[in-house]
Write an enzyme that holds these catalytic residues in place. Structure first.
Site: not given
Length: 497
Positions: A219, A221, A346, A416-418, A490
């Site tokens: 995405f 944002e 990654n 790396h996030g949620a 997105k």
């Protein structure tokens, strides 16, 4: 016994997971609420990874869920072997943040935001197979320059030819990756060999994907920056990062697109054939946990291919940011922007772990070097630690963090996030499209989608506040700023990673 019950708590947000072998256990980061989100497959993949040959440490982060061989949201360390699985099929999938000099009130008007969405979408295509030729104002890269980008990464020459501010390369975790022998010449030879073998069908079309997002969880944002507090440490970090409280920023998530996918899948196929030829048992019986001993021709080939994909991802991000800035300048003439940071989640990197060199594989995990770390010497972040960019979801916000000294316990890594809570098929089956779209409207968050993809809706992800609480309670990092979404770019097609 459930997956979470197998973890032995050592603190409010830390634990260990025994592997059933005579090895040091897996380090687990997460509160009890987070540990309950780890399912049996995620736990088994972590155990398989820890018991694999040459692996000395595995860390399970709070965003962990089942992945390709190793869990997404894990760190795997080996001083003797390289593993493609704990890098994944989207080599160097990454985050980048562009800070603009626009006060938040300048984009309150929905018409302005809609014009910005249109201007960005005219330059940065979304969709699994789409590249610069699919949009009116895309920046098409020819074959010669594409080859140079794959080999050299964000070099001065590449940046100048692509219209990327050269100083942005200094705000990258790694602006360029080299071959196994630390040269670019060997990368050029490897790329020539791969092309001769026709390992890149439609090579030029893949090169045209530079400057594009792809699909799935990737995405762009538009954000408003909110500093968490006015304490001296927070202000020092914000100043070093170039963050501007109450101003607009732009957060991007994408990777190495079709180039990286082809490189990764080629490596999996080659190593799986080697394992069959040699009769070597697979770790945990998992075909996605193939490996190669360092110094072998197979390891050299993987490192070279990973580096080619990583260089593509780096240039892709920087070009996206240049195109986004161009779009903002079209709608809001005179605005300026600077790169805060570009950081991967990654990748395998050679680092010093326990006083010796080792390959640190981060799969859905983010490097987290604190102030004073030797690797940050002579960088703008030597006295603060570097920015950590953690996407949550558009409605909960995303986070800019900075590592603390306690990050050593997680091999200087965070999530790396949620992390996903619902699989894609389950999300599509269970979530109501109308309710998802209405939730964005209620939050005054615009999107470029006629219908926001249900498999990427906020409800498909873990509780971001609990994930961040885990990181802070484990003393890995602290929050510098929260990013509040104002619009999202997105695509609804399948994820690259």
């Amino acid at each position: 016994m459930s997956a979470s019950e197998a973890i032995i708590a050592t603190g409010e947000a830390t634990g260990i997971l025994p592997t059933g072998a005579s090895r040091t256990p897996i380090t687990v980061i997460g509160t009890q609420a987070i540990r309950e989100t780890f399912d049996d497959l995620c736990i088994q993949q972590a155990i398989n990874s820890r018991n694999a040959p040459g692996v000395t440490q595995v860390v399970l982060n709070p965003d962990a869920h089942c992945g390709y061989g190793a869990p997404i949201g894990c760190v795997m360390v080996s001083p003797s072997h390289i593993y493609p699985g704990p890098v994944g099929v989207d080599i160097k999938c990454s985050m980048s943040l562009l800070q603009l000099d626009i006060p938040a009130e300048e984009i309150e008007d929905r018409r302005v935001r809609r014009a910005l969405i249109d201007a960005i979408c005219e330059r940065t295509p979304t969709g699994a197979g789409r590249g610069a030729r699919h949009v009116a104002k895309g920046r098409v890269v020819d074959e010669r320059l594409g080859v140079e980008a794959l080999v050299s990464g964000a070099s001065l020459s590449v940046c100048q030819q692509m219209g990327i501010p050269p100083e942005w390369a200094e705000r990258c975790e790694d602006s360029a990756h080299l071959a196994h022998d630390h040269t670019a010449d060997s990368l050029a030879m490897r790329l020539e060999e791969l092309r001769f073998r026709n390992a890149f069908p439609n090579f030029c079309q893949k090169i045209h994907q530079l400057g594009s997002y792809g699909g799935g969880n990737h995405f762009g944002e538009c954000e408003v920056v909110e500093l968490r507090d006015r304490e001296p440490d927070t202000l020092q970090a914000a100043n070093a990062f170039g963050l501007r409280d109450g101003h607009v920023a732009f957060l991007s998530h994408c990777g190495s697109r079709g180039i990286g996918h082809q490189l990764a899948m080629g490596q999996f196929r080659e190593l799986q054939c080697k394992f069959a030829e040699w009769g070597i048992p697979l770790p945990g019986g998992d075909r996605e946990l193939v490996y190669a001993p360092l110094g072998s021709p197979e390891a050299d080939a993987y490192i070279d291919d990973m580096s080619l994909g990583a260089n593509f991802a780096t240039v892709n991000h920087l070009m996206i940011n240049a195109l986004v800035l161009e779009a903002f300048q079209e709608v809001l003439p005179g605005c300026t922007g600077s790169l805060v940071y570009f950081i991967s989640h990654n990748i395998a990197r050679k680092e010093i772990v326990d006083h010796r060199p080792a390959w640190v594989h981060r799969k859905g995990a983010t490097r987290a070097f604190p102030a004073g770390h030797h690797a940050l010497a002579d960088t703008p972040f030597a006295e603060t630690g570097h920015p950590i960019l953690l996407p949550g979801n558009p409605q909960a916000g995303s986070s800019v963090m900075v590592a603390t000294q306690g990050a050593e316990k997680s091999c200087y890594s965070v999530n790396h996030g949620a992390g996903r809570r619902l699989g894609r098929k389950r999300a599509i089956r269970e979530l109501d499209q109308k309710a998802v779209d209405q939730s964005f409207d209620a939050a005054d968050i615009l999107t470029n989608c006629r219908q926001y993809p249900r498999d990427e809706a906020p409800a498909t992800y873990k509780d971001f506040e609990e994930v961040l609480r885990s990181v802070e309670k484990a003393d890995l990092a602290r929050e510098v700023a929260r990013l509040r979404a104002k619009f999202v770019i997105k695509d609804g097609s399948a994820a690259d990673d």
